[in-house]
Design a protein around this motif. Structure first.
Motif, PDB file in Angstrom:
ATOM      1  N   UNK A 177     -32.806  48.309 -41.054  1.00 20.56           N
ATOM      2  CA  UNK A 177     -32.260  47.519 -42.154  1.00 20.56           C
ATOM      3  C   UNK A 177     -31.746  46.155 -41.695  1.00 20.56           C
ATOM      4  N   UNK A 178     -31.460  46.001 -40.424  1.00 25.72           N
ATOM      5  CA  UNK A 178     -30.922  44.716 -39.962  1.00 25.72           C
ATOM      6  C   UNK A 178     -31.944  43.595 -40.103  1.00 25.72           C
ATOM      7  N   UNK A 179     -33.238  43.944 -40.109  1.00 26.89           N
ATOM      8  CA  UNK A 179     -34.286  42.927 -40.235  1.00 26.89           C
ATOM      9  C   UNK A 179     -35.149  43.154 -41.469  1.00 26.89           C
ATOM     10  N   UNK A 180     -34.594  43.855 -42.445  1.00 31.59           N
ATOM     11  CA  UNK A 180     -35.353  44.190 -43.650  1.00 31.59           C
ATOM     12  C   UNK A 180     -35.816  42.926 -44.382  1.00 31.59           C
ATOM     13  N   UNK A 201     -21.752  43.422 -42.338  1.00 24.02           N
ATOM     14  CA  UNK A 201     -23.095  43.804 -42.770  1.00 24.02           C
ATOM     15  C   UNK A 201     -23.946  44.371 -41.636  1.00 24.02           C
ATOM     16  N   UNK A 202     -23.969  43.662 -40.524  1.00 23.09           N
ATOM     17  CA  UNK A 202     -24.867  44.080 -39.450  1.00 23.09           C
ATOM     18  C   UNK A 202     -24.481  45.447 -38.908  1.00 23.09           C
ATOM     19  N   UNK A 203     -23.183  45.697 -38.736  1.00 17.42           N
ATOM     20  CA  UNK A 203     -22.741  46.994 -38.220  1.00 17.42           C
ATOM     21  C   UNK A 203     -23.107  48.116 -39.180  1.00 17.42           C
ATOM     22  N   UNK A 204     -22.942  47.882 -40.496  1.00 15.05           N
ATOM     23  CA  UNK A 204     -23.294  48.900 -41.485  1.00 15.05           C
ATOM     24  C   UNK A 204     -24.796  49.141 -41.508  1.00 15.05           C
ATOM     25  N   UNK A 205     -25.570  48.049 -41.430  1.00 12.61           N
ATOM     26  CA  UNK A 205     -27.028  48.186 -41.436  1.00 12.61           C
ATOM     27  C   UNK A 205     -27.507  48.924 -40.190  1.00 12.61           C
ATOM     28  N   UNK A 206     -26.916  48.612 -39.045  1.00  9.34           N
ATOM     29  CA  UNK A 206     -27.280  49.303 -37.814  1.00  9.34           C
ATOM     30  C   UNK A 206     -26.951  50.790 -37.901  1.00  9.34           C
ATOM     31  N   UNK A 207     -25.800  51.106 -38.444  1.00 12.09           N
ATOM     32  CA  UNK A 207     -25.375  52.510 -38.506  1.00 12.09           C
ATOM     33  C   UNK A 207     -26.347  53.350 -39.326  1.00 12.09           C
ATOM     34  N   UNK A 208     -26.981  52.748 -40.314  1.00 15.17           N
ATOM     35  CA  UNK A 208     -27.867  53.495 -41.204  1.00 15.17           C
ATOM     36  C   UNK A 208     -29.350  53.309 -40.877  1.00 15.17           C
ATOM     37  N   UNK A 209     -29.658  52.721 -39.720  1.00 14.96           N
ATOM     38  CA  UNK A 209     -31.043  52.476 -39.321  1.00 14.96           C
ATOM     39  C   UNK A 209     -31.455  53.425 -38.201  1.00 14.96           C
ATOM     40  N   UNK A 210     -32.485  54.226 -38.385  1.00 17.04           N
ATOM     41  CA  UNK A 210     -32.938  55.147 -37.328  1.00 17.04           C
ATOM     42  C   UNK A 210     -33.260  54.455 -36.009  1.00 17.04           C
TER      43      UNK A 210
END
Length: 317
Positions: A177-180, A201-210
């Motif tokens: 999601x960080x580069x969606x 944003x980046x920390x949340x996106x990273x946490x939810x990205x496999x």
């Protein structure tokens, strides 16, 4: 998708949801609650009516952009796995208009833990649980395979039971999601996290990205995607494959289907289902361990440590 096709799919969805009858030889246990916070937190169980000993299980996670879809739509596919000797388990989860992200991840993790905790009750081998998902469902099964328990999802629910699965197939999977936004040719954009303060944003996106959970303990992973996917850019699964191999995951493979779009509805029975059954048979099913034996004994069968894909007929060999 034209309007007529969309209409047919909508009619089929209603029919599957409200009038499902399992085929002969399949036992159907519907609407089992794995948690009591929301009506969507239910599973179905489809299993061979005649069976002996604990069986491998496959969790089926529906797609729909995390905002639509129903577990009932997976019952037909589940019956095919039950006919092949698996306990097939369509999983419901809260959608984004019912609970904010990452509630859907919490739910599938909770469901996987619940299944493992109740494995004996339902004739399941707790050490042979796989998962299959498409699109949003593919993202969720990869989170099960890689982020449990490191991501600390579903806190306080069966914390002593692992929801990490033993084999996974992800078709058309969002993985980063960080580069969606960038992968779609946009300036930035992190899917569900743009509403957060910029410094979160980046920390949340990273946490939810496999992608950011790839490690050497990953279970066998098969990524499948069409080269003409316009919804999930194929670079997302390319990146996932590279991360798994860099982490020295024991088995990580990608099959690219030339010219295929995001969805595989018209070719599921002839192309995807045989591939999926063969992969699960060799990892958690009747020929469990075959991949391990091949990798250990034949250099030609070792997953290449580059990003070359397997041919579509690879699993037929």
């Amino acid at each position: 998708m034209n309007r007529f096709t969309a209409f047919l799919l909508a009619v089929a969805s209603v029919a599957i949801t409200h009038a499902y009858t399992p085929p002969p030889g399949v036992e159907f246990l519907p609407d089992i609650a794995y948690r009591d916070q929301h009506p969507k937190q239910k599973i179905d169980i489809l299993r061979p009516a005649r069976r002996s000993g604990p069986l491998p299980a496959i969790l089926l996670i529906h797609g729909g952009g995390w905002r639509e879809g129903r577990r009932e739509e997976q019952r037909g596919i589940a019956s095919r796995f039950a006919q092949a000797g698996y306990v097939a388990i369509p999983v419901g989860y809260r959608l984004t208009d019912e609970a904010p992200f990452p509630a859907c991840i919490d739910d599938v993790v909770a469901a996987a833990r619940w299944v493992r905790a109740h494995a004996k009750e339902y004739g399941i081998d707790p050490e042979r649980i796989g998962a299959l998902g498409h699109s949003a469902g593919a993202h969720l099964v990869l989170m099960l395979a890689l982020a449990e328990p490191a991501g600390k999802f579903a806190p306080g629910f069966l914390d002593g039971v692992s929801g990490r699965i033993n084999a996974v197939i992800a078709t058309s999977a969002p993985t980063d999601f960080t580069r969606w936004g960038a992968d779609h040719g946009q300036a930035g954009g992190t899917m569900f996290f743009d509403q957060l303060p910029a410094d979160e944003r980046d920390a949340a996106a990273r946490r939810c990205s496999p992608l950011f959970y790839a490690d050497s303990d990953a279970p066998p992973v098969l990524l499948i995607q069409g080269t003409a996917d316009r919804i999930v850019p194929p670079v997302q699964t390319e990146r996932m494959l590279a991360a798994l191999r860099a982490a020295k995951a024991p088995l990580a493979e990608r099959v690219l289907l030339d010219g295929r779009p995001h969805d595989f509805i018209l070719s599921y029975e002839t192309l995807l289902l045989p591939m999926e059954l063969s992969f699960f048979d060799r990892t958690i099913g009747k020929d469990a361990g075959r991949f391990g034996r091949e990798i250990a004994t034949a250099n030609d069968s070792r997953p290449a440590r580059n990003n070359k894909e397997r041919a579509a007929d690879w699993l037929a060999r």
